[in-house]
Design a protein around this motif. Sequence first.
Motif, short mmCIF file in Angstrom:
data_model
loop_
_atom_site.label_atom_id
_atom_site.label_comp_id
_atom_site.label_asym_id
_atom_site.label_seq_id
_atom_site.Cartn_x
_atom_site.Cartn_y
_atom_site.Cartn_z
N PRO A 1 5.37 20.14 -12.07
CA PRO A 1 4.49 19.03 -11.18
C PRO A 1 5.11 18.04 -10.50
CG PRO A 1 3.79 19.59 -13.51
CD PRO A 1 5.16 20.27 -13.44
N ALA A 2 6.42 17.74 -10.87
CA ALA A 2 7.16 16.78 -9.73
C ALA A 2 7.31 17.01 -8.57
CB ALA A 2 8.36 16.36 -10.80
N PHE A 3 7.60 18.39 -8.44
CA PHE A 3 7.93 18.84 -7.00
C PHE A 3 6.48 18.60 -6.12
CE2 PHE A 3 6.96 22.44 -4.14
CZ PHE A 3 8.07 22.43 -3.35
N TRP A 4 5.53 19.08 -6.63
CA TRP A 4 4.16 19.01 -6.07
C TRP A 4 3.73 17.46 -5.95
CZ3 TRP A 4 3.30 23.08 -3.44
CH2 TRP A 4 3.65 24.34 -3.88
N ALA A 5 3.94 16.78 -6.73
CA ALA A 5 3.72 15.34 -6.73
C ALA A 5 4.15 14.74 -5.62
CB ALA A 5 3.95 14.82 -8.01
N ILE A 6 5.62 14.85 -5.60
CA ILE A 6 6.49 14.33 -4.30
C ILE A 6 6.02 14.93 -3.00
CG2 ILE A 6 8.70 14.30 -3.59
CD1 ILE A 6 9.66 14.13 -6.53
N VAL A 7 5.91 16.33 -2.93
CA VAL A 7 5.67 16.78 -1.64
C VAL A 7 4.29 16.19 -1.14
CG1 VAL A 7 4.87 18.95 -0.56
CG2 VAL A 7 6.72 18.95 -1.95
N VAL A 8 3.24 15.80 -2.00
CA VAL A 8 2.14 15.38 -1.66
C VAL A 8 1.83 13.64 -1.38
CG1 VAL A 8 -0.43 14.97 -2.18
CG2 VAL A 8 0.67 17.19 -2.62
N ALA A 9 2.74 13.09 -2.41
CA ALA A 9 2.79 11.66 -2.25
C ALA A 9 3.51 11.15 -1.12
CB ALA A 9 3.34 11.11 -3.67
N LEU A 10 4.55 11.84 -0.60
CA LEU A 10 5.34 11.08 0.19
C LEU A 10 4.37 11.19 1.57
CD1 LEU A 10 8.96 12.24 -0.01
CD2 LEU A 10 8.00 10.17 0.03
N PRO A 11 4.19 12.42 2.23
CA PRO A 11 3.23 12.27 3.46
C PRO A 11 1.88 11.78 3.07
CG PRO A 11 3.49 14.47 2.68
CD PRO A 11 4.21 13.69 1.62
N VAL A 12 1.19 12.08 2.30
CA VAL A 12 -0.33 11.72 2.12
C VAL A 12 -0.37 10.33 1.55
CG1 VAL A 12 -2.61 12.30 0.88
CG2 VAL A 12 -0.93 14.10 1.84
N GLY A 13 0.46 10.22 0.28
CA GLY A 13 0.32 8.79 -0.20
C GLY A 13 0.93 7.71 0.69
N LYS A 14 1.71 7.86 1.21
CA LYS A 14 2.46 6.67 2.13
C LYS A 14 1.48 6.53 3.33
CE LYS A 14 6.57 5.16 1.01
NZ LYS A 14 6.69 3.82 1.19
N ILE A 15 1.04 7.75 4.13
CA ILE A 15 0.13 7.50 5.29
C ILE A 15 -1.05 6.74 4.88
CG2 ILE A 15 -0.94 9.86 5.52
CD1 ILE A 15 -0.45 9.64 8.41
N GLY B 1 0.79 -1.21 0.00
CA GLY B 1 -0.22 -0.03 -0.14
C GLY B 1 1.08 1.22 -0.13
N GLY B 2 1.92 1.24 0.83
CA GLY B 2 2.79 2.25 0.80
C GLY B 2 3.64 2.53 -0.44
N ILE B 3 3.55 1.69 -1.52
CA ILE B 3 4.26 1.82 -2.50
C ILE B 3 3.10 2.14 -3.87
CG2 ILE B 3 5.29 0.59 -4.58
CD1 ILE B 3 6.59 -0.88 -2.16
N VAL B 4 2.15 1.51 -3.69
CA VAL B 4 0.83 1.71 -4.90
C VAL B 4 0.32 2.99 -4.89
CG1 VAL B 4 -1.08 0.76 -5.66
CG2 VAL B 4 0.49 -0.87 -5.29
N ILE B 5 0.08 3.38 -3.46
CA ILE B 5 -0.77 4.60 -3.35
C ILE B 5 -0.02 5.95 -3.73
CG2 ILE B 5 -2.30 6.02 -1.77
CD1 ILE B 5 -3.59 3.53 -2.76
N PRO B 6 1.40 6.05 -3.14
CA PRO B 6 2.05 6.99 -3.47
C PRO B 6 2.30 7.25 -5.00
CG PRO B 6 3.05 6.13 -1.54
CD PRO B 6 1.88 5.16 -1.89
N VAL B 7 2.32 5.96 -5.64
CA VAL B 7 2.58 6.08 -7.18
C VAL B 7 1.24 6.39 -7.74
CG1 VAL B 7 2.99 4.72 -9.21
CG2 VAL B 7 4.21 4.36 -7.29
N VAL B 8 0.13 6.07 -7.32
CA VAL B 8 -1.27 6.75 -7.97
C VAL B 8 -1.07 8.16 -7.69
CG1 VAL B 8 -3.53 6.69 -7.70
CG2 VAL B 8 -2.09 4.51 -7.68
N VAL B 9 -0.84 8.68 -6.45
CA VAL B 9 -0.92 10.12 -6.30
C VAL B 9 0.00 10.98 -6.90
CG1 VAL B 9 -0.56 11.97 -4.52
CG2 VAL B 9 -1.70 9.62 -3.91
N TYR B 10 1.31 10.51 -7.26
CA TYR B 10 2.30 10.85 -8.07
C TYR B 10 1.67 11.02 -9.46
CZ TYR B 10 6.67 12.20 -10.58
OH TYR B 10 7.42 12.87 -10.92
N LEU B 11 1.13 10.04 -10.08
CA LEU B 11 0.77 10.22 -11.35
C LEU B 11 -0.46 11.06 -11.58
CD1 LEU B 11 1.57 6.33 -12.48
CD2 LEU B 11 3.00 8.33 -12.92
#
Length: 387
Positions: free
Chosen positions: A281-295, A100-110
């Motif tokens: 967009p890569a900047f914003w995607a990572i900023v969101v995907a790390l804390p939000v996607g991971k949790i 889940g900590g891999i799939v969801i951050p990838v989805v959020v990033y994309l």
Amino acid sequence: MSTSRNPLRSQQFPAILLLVAAGVGLLLANTPAHDGIAGLLDAHIAVPGTMLDLSVAHWVSDGLLAIFFFVVALELQYELTRGDLNSVRKALQPAIAAAGGIVIPVVVYLMIAGGAETSSGWPIPTATDIAFALGVLAVFGRGLPSAVRVFLLALAILDDIVGIIFIAVLFAKDLDFVMFLLGVVAVAVFAVLSRMLRGGARIPVAIAMVLVGLVAWGLVASSGVHATIAGVMLGLVMAPKPADQTRHVLEPWVNGIVLPIFAFVAAFVVIPQVSPTELSPAFWAIVVALPVGKILGIALFGWVAMRIRPKGAAPALPFVDILAAGALGGIGFTVSLLLANLAFAEDAVIRDQAILGVLLGSLISLVLAAVIVSARARGYRRAMAIA
């Protein structure tokens, strides 16, 4: 440097050292000292008689960081054979949470940065920095049950496995199969030598292992596969007893020298003087995907894993504890920084913004984790006091 009281063997101090090193790198990159340091990092050093001709920055990310991955592989070998991941029953719950900590951050990033220029950055928010996450847990989690640490450690190690696969498969360039196979042969020789470390032959065999390890690294680096994979292979094939001893010896050196140098070099990035809307967009995607996607990913999949755990498995963790592990999992840092460098190696502007995204996203995750872990630890301490 090998005493048991060495702070570099603790969980708190190395995490602080990493944060300071990254902060200093980011600070100096945005001062008049930038040009001089950048010139040094861009200077090339070649190994005579080989194809190896790398900049100082690449010697750090390809060479020094291979030592870090070697130590990670030694710990991975232990956990898979004798530790918390040595059976399907033990590994199932953290494996589902890690997925889940891999799939969801990838989805959020994309969803945020799925365009042609930035889509290659999707692996970046999938990583968890073990040293940082355990350091935050040690600082703020006094009173938490050991099961939380075990779950987080297993989850982070499984994350590392996926990160290693990403590095090996996604970022190989102009693969030279002959060089790689020769590297594999050298790794096999290293494995045989590690099983000969006994009696009076220990010193010459140890010296031979170092030399063969360097040869293996050089061959893998020349093959087009990222050089850190050589460190992974060497760590996984080493005989168990010398592997444990080697990990103990190298741990403070990795925590005190290797990782801080890499953190400094990786964070040596000029902050762009643009409005937030002009950031990639890569900047914003990572900023969101790390804390939000991971949790979200770890908490949701971890909760499911606890509901379907097999008979005889460890007791289920409370959802709030899984949430705390999810927040800690968003501290990507070391491996995420490496993935950012690899994913955008051909575009310095997006690469630098992706690195800034990793630093900011990891910092947000750190603060979130500190709040959740502290609150949860206080609850456990109160319950113990009442009991």
